[in-house]
Design a protein around this motif. Structure first.
Motif, short mmCIF file in Angstrom:
data_model
loop_
_atom_site.label_atom_id
_atom_site.label_comp_id
_atom_site.label_asym_id
_atom_site.label_seq_id
_atom_site.Cartn_x
_atom_site.Cartn_y
_atom_site.Cartn_z
N LEU A 99 0.84 -1.20 0.00
CA LEU A 99 0.00 0.00 0.00
C LEU A 99 0.87 1.25 0.00
O LEU A 99 1.83 1.34 0.76
N ASP A 100 0.51 2.21 -0.86
CA ASP A 100 1.22 3.48 -0.93
C ASP A 100 0.21 4.62 -0.92
O ASP A 100 -0.97 4.41 -1.21
N VAL A 101 0.67 5.81 -0.58
CA VAL A 101 -0.17 7.01 -0.59
C VAL A 101 0.58 8.12 -1.30
O VAL A 101 1.68 8.51 -0.87
N ASP A 102 0.03 8.60 -2.40
CA ASP A 102 0.60 9.74 -3.13
C ASP A 102 2.10 9.59 -3.39
O ASP A 102 2.87 10.56 -3.27
N GLY A 103 2.54 8.37 -3.72
CA GLY A 103 3.93 8.14 -4.08
C GLY A 103 4.92 8.19 -2.93
O GLY A 103 6.14 8.24 -3.16
N TYR A 104 4.44 8.12 -1.68
CA TYR A 104 5.32 8.20 -0.51
C TYR A 104 6.38 7.10 -0.52
O TYR A 104 7.57 7.35 -0.35
N ARG A 105 5.94 5.85 -0.71
CA ARG A 105 6.90 4.74 -0.67
C ARG A 105 7.87 4.82 -1.84
O ARG A 105 9.04 4.44 -1.70
N GLN A 106 7.42 5.27 -2.98
CA GLN A 106 8.32 5.42 -4.13
C GLN A 106 9.44 6.40 -3.81
O GLN A 106 10.60 6.16 -4.16
N ARG A 107 9.10 7.49 -3.15
CA ARG A 107 10.13 8.47 -2.78
C ARG A 107 11.10 7.87 -1.75
O ARG A 107 12.31 8.09 -1.83
N GLN A 108 10.56 7.10 -0.80
CA GLN A 108 11.40 6.46 0.20
C GLN A 108 12.34 5.44 -0.45
O GLN A 108 13.51 5.32 -0.08
N GLN A 109 11.81 4.70 -1.41
CA GLN A 109 12.61 3.70 -2.09
C GLN A 109 13.72 4.34 -2.93
O GLN A 109 14.85 3.83 -2.97
N ALA A 110 13.40 5.45 -3.57
CA ALA A 110 14.41 6.16 -4.36
C ALA A 110 15.54 6.65 -3.46
O ALA A 110 16.73 6.59 -3.82
N GLN A 111 15.18 7.13 -2.27
CA GLN A 111 16.18 7.59 -1.31
C GLN A 111 17.03 6.42 -0.82
O GLN A 111 18.25 6.54 -0.66
N PHE A 112 16.39 5.27 -0.60
CA PHE A 112 17.11 4.07 -0.16
C PHE A 112 18.11 3.60 -1.22
O PHE A 112 19.23 3.19 -0.91
N LEU A 113 17.70 3.65 -2.49
CA LEU A 113 18.54 3.14 -3.58
C LEU A 113 19.74 4.03 -3.88
O LEU A 113 20.76 3.55 -4.39
N ILE B 157 13.34 -4.19 -3.04
CA ILE B 157 13.53 -2.91 -3.74
C ILE B 157 14.70 -3.00 -4.72
O ILE B 157 14.61 -2.58 -5.88
N ILE B 158 15.81 -3.56 -4.24
CA ILE B 158 16.99 -3.68 -5.11
C ILE B 158 16.72 -4.65 -6.25
O ILE B 158 17.08 -4.39 -7.40
N HIS B 159 16.07 -5.76 -5.94
CA HIS B 159 15.79 -6.76 -6.97
C HIS B 159 14.90 -6.17 -8.07
O HIS B 159 15.16 -6.38 -9.27
N LYS B 160 13.86 -5.44 -7.69
CA LYS B 160 12.96 -4.85 -8.69
C LYS B 160 13.69 -3.81 -9.54
O LYS B 160 13.42 -3.67 -10.73
N TYR B 161 14.62 -3.07 -8.92
CA TYR B 161 15.39 -2.09 -9.68
C TYR B 161 16.31 -2.79 -10.68
O TYR B 161 16.37 -2.42 -11.86
N ILE B 162 17.01 -3.83 -10.22
CA ILE B 162 17.95 -4.55 -11.09
C ILE B 162 17.22 -5.27 -12.22
O ILE B 162 17.75 -5.42 -13.32
N GLU B 163 15.99 -5.72 -11.95
CA GLU B 163 15.20 -6.39 -12.99
C GLU B 163 15.05 -5.52 -14.23
O GLU B 163 14.95 -6.02 -15.35
N LYS B 164 15.02 -4.20 -14.03
CA LYS B 164 14.84 -3.27 -15.14
C LYS B 164 16.16 -2.95 -15.85
O LYS B 164 16.16 -2.30 -16.89
N GLN B 165 17.29 -3.39 -15.25
CA GLN B 165 18.60 -3.15 -15.85
C GLN B 165 19.01 -4.41 -16.62
O GLN B 165 19.35 -5.43 -16.02
N LYS B 166 18.97 -4.37 -17.92
CA LYS B 166 19.21 -5.56 -18.73
C LYS B 166 20.63 -6.10 -18.61
O LYS B 166 20.89 -7.26 -18.92
N ASP B 167 21.57 -5.26 -18.17
CA ASP B 167 22.97 -5.69 -18.11
C ASP B 167 23.39 -6.19 -16.73
O ASP B 167 24.55 -6.55 -16.53
N LEU B 168 22.45 -6.24 -15.76
CA LEU B 168 22.78 -6.69 -14.41
C LEU B 168 21.82 -7.78 -13.94
O LEU B 168 20.69 -7.87 -14.41
N SER B 169 22.30 -8.60 -12.99
CA SER B 169 21.47 -9.64 -12.39
C SER B 169 21.72 -9.66 -10.89
O SER B 169 22.70 -9.09 -10.40
N THR B 170 20.83 -10.35 -10.17
CA THR B 170 20.99 -10.46 -8.71
C THR B 170 20.94 -11.92 -8.29
O THR B 170 20.35 -12.77 -8.96
N LEU B 171 21.56 -12.17 -7.13
CA LEU B 171 21.57 -13.50 -6.54
C LEU B 171 21.49 -13.31 -5.03
O LEU B 171 22.18 -12.46 -4.47
#
Length: 233
Positions: free
Chosen positions: A133-147, A176-190
């Motif tokens: 659950l998110d409200v007005d993009g709050y978690r997205q901003r928090q995640q961007a700060q975390f990354l 959060i990191i996994h979802k970000y890396i999923e969008k990067q075609k040149d990187l993978s996670t383990l």
């Protein structure tokens, strides 16, 4: 939306049986009485059963309906509720603007409490793993700060072509990191390790997981610097 018709002696019994069969609460479905039961004219004609048409919304609609009822009881107005499903995860965002402060609460505690309640209500539903659950993009901003502190590491993996093992992270942080890396075609996670806090290995997509594991062991033996994490709620 699934439509199901059932017939039986009494309308009340049909509703109770439907609720029990699908493990539903009253607010999770709607119904329409097609025919009321009839005993037959003067007992000379055969008895006619009742027929009820039930409407069972998709799981996303049921989660959204519960959230709307919750907001009404909290006397909180909102403009829109956005919802989408990825696999067994459901993502909701309340577009409120004027009420965002009340919904988020201090350090996100109200938002966390509402998300916990949603997951508790639907925890026995096999179609759902987790509700976010998110409200007005709050978690997205928090995640961007975390990354932000990790971005230089991701770039280092690209430029040097070598895996990098992060310090232990909790499940939310790893997601959060996994979802970000999923969008990067040149990187993978383990993910490696046990317990609630596990490590993540970031490695070039052209490498195999076994190569990344070998390099990760070598890095941990030599020691490496990890960025200071931002607090994430």
């Amino acid at each position: 939306m699934i439509t199901i018709e059932k017939s039986g002696a009494k309308v009340e019994e049909l509703i109770a049986e439907f609720r029990k069969e699908y493990g539903l609460k009253d607010w999770e479905f709607k119904y329409e009485i097609i025919k009321n039961p009839s005993s037959g004219l003067f007992g000379l004609l055969p008895r006619k059963n009742a027929m009820v048409r039930f409407y069972l919304p998709d799981i996303e609609e049921r989660v959204a309906s519960f959230l709307k009822e919750l907001l009404i009881k909290m006397d909180i107005s909102y403009k829109e509720i956005k919802i989408h499903k990825e696999g067994k995860s459901i993502y909701l965002e309340i577009i409120s603007e004027e009420e965002s402060g009340r919904l988020i609460g201090k350090n996100g505690k109200m938002l966390d409490a509402m998300q916990y309640l949603l997951n508790k209500v639907f925890e026995e539903n096999s179609a759902i793993d987790h509700i976010y659950l998110d409200v007005d993009g709050y978690r997205q901003r928090q995640q961007a700060q975390f990354l932000r502190p990790f971005l230089s590491i991701f770039q280092k993996v690209r430029s040097e072509g070598k895996p990098y093992t992060l310090e232990p992270l909790n499940a939310s942080e790893r997601r959060i990191i996994h979802k970000y890396i999923e969008k990067q075609k040149d990187l993978s996670t383990l993910t490696i390790g046990e317990g609630t806090k596990k490590r993540m290995v970031i490695f070039p997509a052209h490498q195999s997981a076994s190569e990344a594991l070998i390099h990760s062991r070598q890095q941990r033996q030599q020691g490496q610097h990890n960025p200071k994490k931002s607090n994430l709620r």
